[in-house]
Design an enzyme around this catalytic site. Structure first.
Site, mmCIF file in Angstrom:
data_model
loop_
_atom_site.group_PDB
_atom_site.id
_atom_site.type_symbol
_atom_site.label_atom_id
_atom_site.label_comp_id
_atom_site.label_asym_id
_atom_site.label_seq_id
_atom_site.Cartn_x
_atom_site.Cartn_y
_atom_site.Cartn_z
ATOM 1 N N MET A 266 -5.059 -5.866 4.116
ATOM 2 C CA MET A 266 -3.742 -5.910 4.751
ATOM 3 C C MET A 266 -3.180 -4.512 4.961
ATOM 4 O O MET A 266 -2.479 -4.250 5.936
ATOM 5 C CB MET A 266 -2.796 -6.776 3.924
ATOM 6 C CG MET A 266 -3.173 -8.247 3.941
ATOM 7 S SD MET A 266 -2.041 -9.293 2.990
ATOM 8 C CE MET A 266 -0.576 -9.212 4.030
ATOM 9 N N PHE B 224 -5.053 -6.876 -0.648
ATOM 10 C CA PHE B 224 -4.154 -5.760 -0.357
ATOM 11 C C PHE B 224 -4.870 -4.703 0.474
ATOM 12 O O PHE B 224 -4.303 -4.147 1.419
ATOM 13 C CB PHE B 224 -3.625 -5.151 -1.653
ATOM 14 C CG PHE B 224 -2.571 -4.096 -1.421
ATOM 15 C CD1 PHE B 224 -1.242 -4.445 -1.253
ATOM 16 C CD2 PHE B 224 -2.917 -2.754 -1.335
ATOM 17 C CE1 PHE B 224 -0.266 -3.481 -1.004
ATOM 18 C CE2 PHE B 224 -1.957 -1.781 -1.095
ATOM 19 C CZ PHE B 224 -0.627 -2.146 -0.928
ATOM 20 N N HIS C 97 14.333 -13.721 2.926
ATOM 21 C CA HIS C 97 14.700 -13.093 1.651
ATOM 22 C C HIS C 97 15.996 -13.694 1.115
ATOM 23 O O HIS C 97 16.533 -13.212 0.108
ATOM 24 C CB HIS C 97 14.884 -11.580 1.825
ATOM 25 C CG HIS C 97 13.631 -10.845 2.182
ATOM 26 N ND1 HIS C 97 12.415 -11.134 1.623
ATOM 27 C CD2 HIS C 97 13.415 -9.812 3.054
ATOM 28 C CE1 HIS C 97 11.493 -10.310 2.136
ATOM 29 N NE2 HIS C 97 12.076 -9.514 2.994
ATOM 30 N N SER D 70 8.877 -0.851 -5.798
ATOM 31 C CA SER D 70 8.440 -1.075 -4.428
ATOM 32 C C SER D 70 9.622 -1.089 -3.466
ATOM 33 O O SER D 70 9.569 -0.512 -2.370
ATOM 34 C CB SER D 70 7.670 -2.396 -4.348
ATOM 35 O OG SER D 70 7.115 -2.573 -3.067
ATOM 36 N N ARG E 24 2.302 0.182 0.080
ATOM 37 C CA ARG E 24 2.134 1.419 -0.680
ATOM 38 C C ARG E 24 0.962 1.337 -1.648
ATOM 39 O O ARG E 24 -0.073 1.953 -1.464
ATOM 40 C CB ARG E 24 3.455 1.721 -1.414
ATOM 41 C CG ARG E 24 3.673 3.162 -1.821
ATOM 42 C CD ARG E 24 5.055 3.321 -2.431
ATOM 43 N NE ARG E 24 5.245 2.402 -3.546
ATOM 44 C CZ ARG E 24 4.935 2.680 -4.817
ATOM 45 N NH1 ARG E 24 4.436 3.860 -5.126
ATOM 46 N NH2 ARG E 24 5.133 1.797 -5.768
ATOM 47 N N LYS E 25 1.114 0.557 -2.725
ATOM 48 C CA LYS E 25 0.051 0.431 -3.728
ATOM 49 C C LYS E 25 -0.321 -1.021 -4.008
ATOM 50 O O LYS E 25 -1.483 -1.351 -4.167
ATOM 51 C CB LYS E 25 0.471 1.104 -5.045
ATOM 52 C CG LYS E 25 0.518 2.626 -5.005
ATOM 53 C CD LYS E 25 0.782 3.176 -6.403
ATOM 54 C CE LYS E 25 0.751 4.693 -6.418
ATOM 55 N NZ LYS E 25 1.004 5.221 -7.792
ATOM 56 N N GLY E 26 0.692 -1.870 -4.122
ATOM 57 C CA GLY E 26 0.421 -3.273 -4.413
ATOM 58 C C GLY E 26 -0.108 -3.519 -5.799
ATOM 59 O O GLY E 26 -0.740 -4.544 -6.066
#
Length: 265
Positions: free
Chosen positions: A202, A199, A78, A108, A227-229
Site C-alpha cells: 500500500m 503495508f 472518522h 501517526s 509513514r511506518k505502519g
C-alpha cells in the site's frame, strides 16, 4: 484554458495560494473541520442503502458519503459513534470499526497533521500530547471514539477490529471480515487480499499512498502519508516522563471499559 480543461493536480496547484488549514467548529461537542461542520445538516440526513458497508476509524488508525455511486458502497468515516447518521442503524448496515492503540495512533496523527496542510497546525509534540488527551484534535477525543463503538458493538452488530491484530495476523483478520460479510472466497483470493493490503504494497501504491495529492495539500517532504505502519513506534517519540503522564491519564479515561489494546506485539 477553461476550468473544464484543468486536471485535478493543476486545479490544486492553481488554488494553492488559497489553501488553508481549516479551523475546527464543534458539532455536538466534537471539533470538526469547518467544511464538514458547515455541511452537517446534509451529512446527518444521509440515507444509506442497507447493502452499504460503513468503515469507521479514528484518524490514522476517510469522511466519504458517496451519493453518486450505486449500492452496495464502501463508505469511510472518522465520525464518532454519536455522530454517525442514524440511517446506518435504521437500515441495519454492516459496520466495521478499526481501533489502534492510543500512543501509536497519536504519533501517526501528529505526523499526518504536520504534512496535511488543511489540518489544524499541530504545534510542538509535547503540546500535541496534551491536545490529544483533552480531545481537542479534529474528530474529537480518541477515548470517546474507541469507547463509543465498543459499547455499541453487540447491539449494533459492529465488527470491532484492532490494528495490532491486523499487523500480527492479517489473514486471520481478513477471514473474520469475510465471515462478517457473509462472503465465501477461495484461499487464493484471500492470499491476494493479504498481499495487496500489506503495508509495504500500500505504501508503494499511488491509489493508497496519496502521492497523487499535490504538495499544497499533502506535503510528503514533511512526512509521507503512509509513514511506518508499525506497532510500538511510540517508543521513539515519548520520553519516559511523557509516557508516565500519558499512562496515568489513560487509566483514568479508560477505567469504565476493558478494551484489549496492545501497545507492542
Amino acid at each position: 484554458m477553461s476550468k473544464e480543461d484543468l486536471t485535478y493536480s493543476e486545479a490544486i496547484e492553481k488554488a494553492g495560494a488559497s489553501i488553508t488549514r481549516f479551523p475546527l467548529i464543534p458539532i455536538r461537542g466534537v471539533p470538526l473541520m469547518s467544511y464538514i461542520a458547515n455541511s452537517w445538516d446534509s451529512i446527518w440526513a444521509f440515507r444509506p442503502d442497507p447493502s452499504d458497508l460503513l468503515i469507521a476509524t479514528y484518524p490514522k488508525a476517510g469522511l466519504d458519503l458517496l451519493r453518486t455511486r450505486d449500492p452496495p458502497r464502501v463508505i469511510k468515516t472518522h465520525l464518532p459513534f454519536q455522530l454517525v447518521p442514524p440511517g446506518f442503524w435504521e437500515n441495519k448496515c454492516k459496520v466495521i470499526y478499526v481501533a489502534r492503540n492510543a500512543k501509536d495512533n497519536m504519533v501517526s496523527y501528529y505526523h499526518f497533521d504536520r504534512m496535511n496542510l488543511t489540518q489544524p497546525e499541530p504545534g510542538p509534540w509535547d503540546g500535541y500530547i496534551e491536545k490529544f488527551m483533552r480531545g481537542q484534535l479534529s474528530w474529537g477525543s480518541w477515548y470517546d471514539h474507541v469507547k463509543g463503538y465498543w459499547v455499541e458493538r453487540e447491539k449494533r452488530n459492529i465488527l470491532y477490529l484492532f490494528y495490532e491484530d491486523m499487523k500480527e495476523n492479517p489473514r486471520r483478520e481478513v477471514e473474520r471480515i469475510m465471515k462478517y460479510m457473509d462472503l465465501s472466497v477461495s484461499d487464493e483470493v484471500i492470499n491476494k487480499i493479504v498481499e495487496l493490503t500489506s503495508f509495504k504494497n500500500m505504501k508503494e501504491n499511488p491509489m493508497a499512498n496519496y502521492s497523487c495529492v499535490p504538495a499544497p495539500v499533502f506535503d510528503h517532504s514533511i512526512s509521507p502519508f503512509m509513514r511506518k505502519g508499525e506497532v510500538g513506534d511510540w517508543t521513539n517519540h515519548f520520553t519516559p516522563e511523557q509516557s508516565k503522564m500519558f499512562d496515568e491519564d489513560y487509566e483514568e479515561q479508560m477505567k469504565d471499559v476493558n478494551i484489549p489494546f496492545r501497545t507492542l506485539i
